[in-house]
Write a protein that holds these residues in place. Sequence first.
Motif, short mmCIF file in Angstrom:
data_model
loop_
_atom_site.label_atom_id
_atom_site.label_comp_id
_atom_site.label_asym_id
_atom_site.label_seq_id
_atom_site.Cartn_x
_atom_site.Cartn_y
_atom_site.Cartn_z
N TRP A 194 0.83 -1.19 0.00
CA TRP A 194 0.00 0.00 0.00
C TRP A 194 0.88 1.26 0.00
N GLY A 195 0.24 2.42 -0.02
CA GLY A 195 0.97 3.69 0.02
C GLY A 195 1.13 4.33 -1.34
N PHE A 196 0.76 3.61 -2.42
CA PHE A 196 0.98 4.15 -3.76
C PHE A 196 0.01 5.29 -4.09
N THR A 197 -1.15 5.34 -3.42
CA THR A 197 -2.05 6.48 -3.64
C THR A 197 -1.36 7.77 -3.20
N PHE A 198 -0.72 7.73 -2.04
CA PHE A 198 0.05 8.88 -1.54
C PHE A 198 1.20 9.19 -2.49
N ASP A 199 1.94 8.16 -2.91
CA ASP A 199 3.14 8.37 -3.73
C ASP A 199 2.80 9.00 -5.08
N LEU A 200 1.74 8.51 -5.72
CA LEU A 200 1.43 8.94 -7.08
C LEU A 200 0.60 10.21 -7.15
N LEU A 201 -0.36 10.33 -6.23
CA LEU A 201 -1.33 11.42 -6.35
C LEU A 201 -1.09 12.61 -5.43
N LEU A 202 -0.32 12.38 -4.37
CA LEU A 202 -0.14 13.46 -3.38
C LEU A 202 1.31 13.89 -3.24
N ASN A 203 2.24 12.94 -3.37
CA ASN A 203 3.64 13.26 -3.08
C ASN A 203 4.50 13.30 -4.34
N GLY A 204 3.87 13.30 -5.51
CA GLY A 204 4.63 13.36 -6.75
C GLY A 204 4.93 14.78 -7.17
N LYS A 205 5.08 14.97 -8.48
CA LYS A 205 5.39 16.32 -8.98
C LYS A 205 4.22 17.28 -8.76
N LYS A 206 3.00 16.72 -8.69
CA LYS A 206 1.83 17.57 -8.51
C LYS A 206 0.83 16.86 -7.61
N ASN A 207 0.12 17.64 -6.80
CA ASN A 207 -0.94 17.09 -5.96
C ASN A 207 -2.23 17.04 -6.80
N TRP A 208 -2.68 15.80 -7.08
CA TRP A 208 -3.85 15.61 -7.92
C TRP A 208 -5.13 15.45 -7.11
N LEU A 209 -5.06 15.62 -5.79
CA LEU A 209 -6.20 15.34 -4.93
C LEU A 209 -6.89 16.63 -4.49
N ASP A 210 -8.22 16.53 -4.29
CA ASP A 210 -8.91 17.65 -3.65
C ASP A 210 -8.77 17.50 -2.14
N GLN A 211 -9.26 18.45 -1.39
CA GLN A 211 -9.04 18.47 0.07
C GLN A 211 -9.60 17.23 0.75
N LYS A 212 -10.78 16.79 0.32
CA LYS A 212 -11.41 15.63 0.92
C LYS A 212 -10.61 14.36 0.64
N GLU A 213 -10.14 14.19 -0.60
CA GLU A 213 -9.35 13.02 -0.97
C GLU A 213 -8.02 13.01 -0.23
N GLU A 214 -7.40 14.20 -0.11
CA GLU A 214 -6.13 14.31 0.59
C GLU A 214 -6.28 13.88 2.05
N LEU A 215 -7.32 14.35 2.71
CA LEU A 215 -7.56 13.99 4.11
C LEU A 215 -7.80 12.49 4.24
N GLN A 216 -8.49 11.91 3.29
CA GLN A 216 -8.75 10.48 3.31
C GLN A 216 -7.44 9.67 3.25
N VAL A 217 -6.55 10.07 2.37
CA VAL A 217 -5.27 9.37 2.22
C VAL A 217 -4.45 9.48 3.50
N ILE A 218 -4.38 10.68 4.08
CA ILE A 218 -3.58 10.90 5.29
C ILE A 218 -4.18 10.14 6.48
N ASN A 219 -5.48 10.17 6.61
CA ASN A 219 -6.12 9.43 7.71
C ASN A 219 -5.87 7.93 7.61
N THR A 220 -5.85 7.42 6.39
CA THR A 220 -5.56 6.00 6.20
C THR A 220 -4.14 5.68 6.63
N LEU A 221 -3.19 6.52 6.26
CA LEU A 221 -1.80 6.31 6.68
C LEU A 221 -1.66 6.41 8.20
N GLU A 222 -2.37 7.34 8.82
CA GLU A 222 -2.34 7.45 10.28
C GLU A 222 -2.89 6.18 10.93
N SER A 223 -3.96 5.64 10.37
CA SER A 223 -4.54 4.41 10.91
C SER A 223 -3.58 3.24 10.77
#
Length: 579
Positions: A194-223
């Motif tokens: 796991w973790g590829f959603t963060f790697d590709l969509l949030l931590n790459g050259k550009k953030n492709w996520l909206d605020q709700k999607e970003e929070l969802q990814v971070i909350n999952t990593l925290e869990s």
Amino acid sequence: MDLFSAFEQRPLQAINEIDVARKLQEQLKTINLETEPKLYADMLAFQFLDNYSSQPSTWGGHYQPSRYIQTDTGYEPYPNPGLITTTVLEFWQKQADILAHPVLCTRFSGLLYEFTQTITGTKVSYLTAQKYSTALIETVEEKLYTIEKYAVKKLAKALEVASSYNSNPLIQRIKTQIFALEQPIPITEEKNKWGFTFDLLLNGKKNWLDQKEELQVINTLESRLEYLKNVDPWASASSANRLAQYYQKKEKPDEVKRVILELGHAYQKKAATEISMQAAGQLDELLHIYRKYQLHTEAAKVLIQLRELGKKSNEEMKSVISEHTIDTTELKEHLEKIMVGDPETVFPLIVEMLIPQLEITKKELNDTAIKHPIPYLITNTLVDEKGRPVAQIGPIKTDFEGHLAQHSGRQLYMQSLLTHLLFTLATDKGYLSPENTMAFLKKSCILEPERFDIISRGIEAFFQKDYQIFAHLIIPQFEEAIRNLLEINGGNILVDKNKAYQLKTFHQLLDDPIILQVFGESTIHYLKILFTDPRGWNLRNRISHGMIAPNLINTHTAQRLFHALLILGMIRLIEKPIA
């Protein structure tokens, strides 16, 4: 001949490019491809391999050769871009346009995307790029891949291509598939799938996520961190490192410290259950993590732990004693025959016999690594007698020099029998004595007369077996002699540091091209191992800074230092005649 009809039948089936290549070879084994350019182009397309590793391919792109073929000049990659012509590109374009199976379309459009500009000098068309990214997405959407882990790699490539021409509709499809692949993976999954959603969509050259999607990814990593920190520190590290990177970008240092300290507790908990050697390895990883995120106070505490664990590791190591009787009769007889003449002929003989030849040492190391590969595939931390880390040696593929230094140091121990026999025989035959040694050294042009007295005292201590005194007196004279040698030959012994001039270190002196030219590669390598390389004996630094246990300055150590002293005696001044 329609080579791909079997793959095009509905419903489409998952296929693997390598399997396609094998089936093409079976179908074409009786065909003369030199007279069938279209079939040749089809076969060539599936000889390339997708590069899904983190390392760049042979040409720096996505595709790489499937094998290497031996030629008169060495090994050549096959296939290579030199086989691609404009005619081949035309055939590939036709196949990309008519084939329905996304995997087949991916291969032809992908090759066009990568090689068109290289072969024709013309930028690849927007339609080809769109076709390539679309085929990659459809391969994942319709689950037409056969290797699960490559699905994410295909989406990563699709995102790279689609974002290059800002195709938002395709990027939204890619996002949907990335979330669809990761969301079913349970929080309790320990393997790093796991973790590829963060790697590709949030931590790459550009953030492709909206605020709700970003929070969802971070909350999952925290869990994941919350659960895994009590189960597996390495799995929790995958989550903690991503979170720390995220909070760093958001300029939230307290959050960075929080997640890294949680990870630290996981490492400490695991290390407490391990034997000292394993615990030291785990805490060494933690030390590097703390340093990466600038938690210097915590890193200092771990360093103290590592020193204590190093001591315990030495205590936990069990000695394995194996006694062998070695018949030295033939070796002694051989040495008796060649050790004739006077000190001027015998001393150079001793010098030459005890300097390991570098090329032979490299071959021995390579042979050993092939026969016993495991120790050469991992990173090793070397510690001193008190458990202090003094050097780290990486896998041999990336740190050959480190392994060579360690192997060379071991080699000197292996030669202890020969060293002892040479010194004993030379002493018994009257060649090796304080008087003969000083007479030999006084002919050297790099030992200053005002230092003869202290060198003589050191040599007397050697023959009296007072090796502590010998080592402490002789090593500084050796270093000064190398400085003299550099100056005599017009070299520079100073370095500019903090707006002041300081003497070069011993290791810097040995690195100087002038010194290398005088001694040669094998002797310089030997002297570095003996005096300055922490992966070798490092006697200069260990003795000068009081880091060596007194019992380790023994007969064999002293004989090696004496041997190095004889090397200095061989440096004589050759005066050029005046024209």
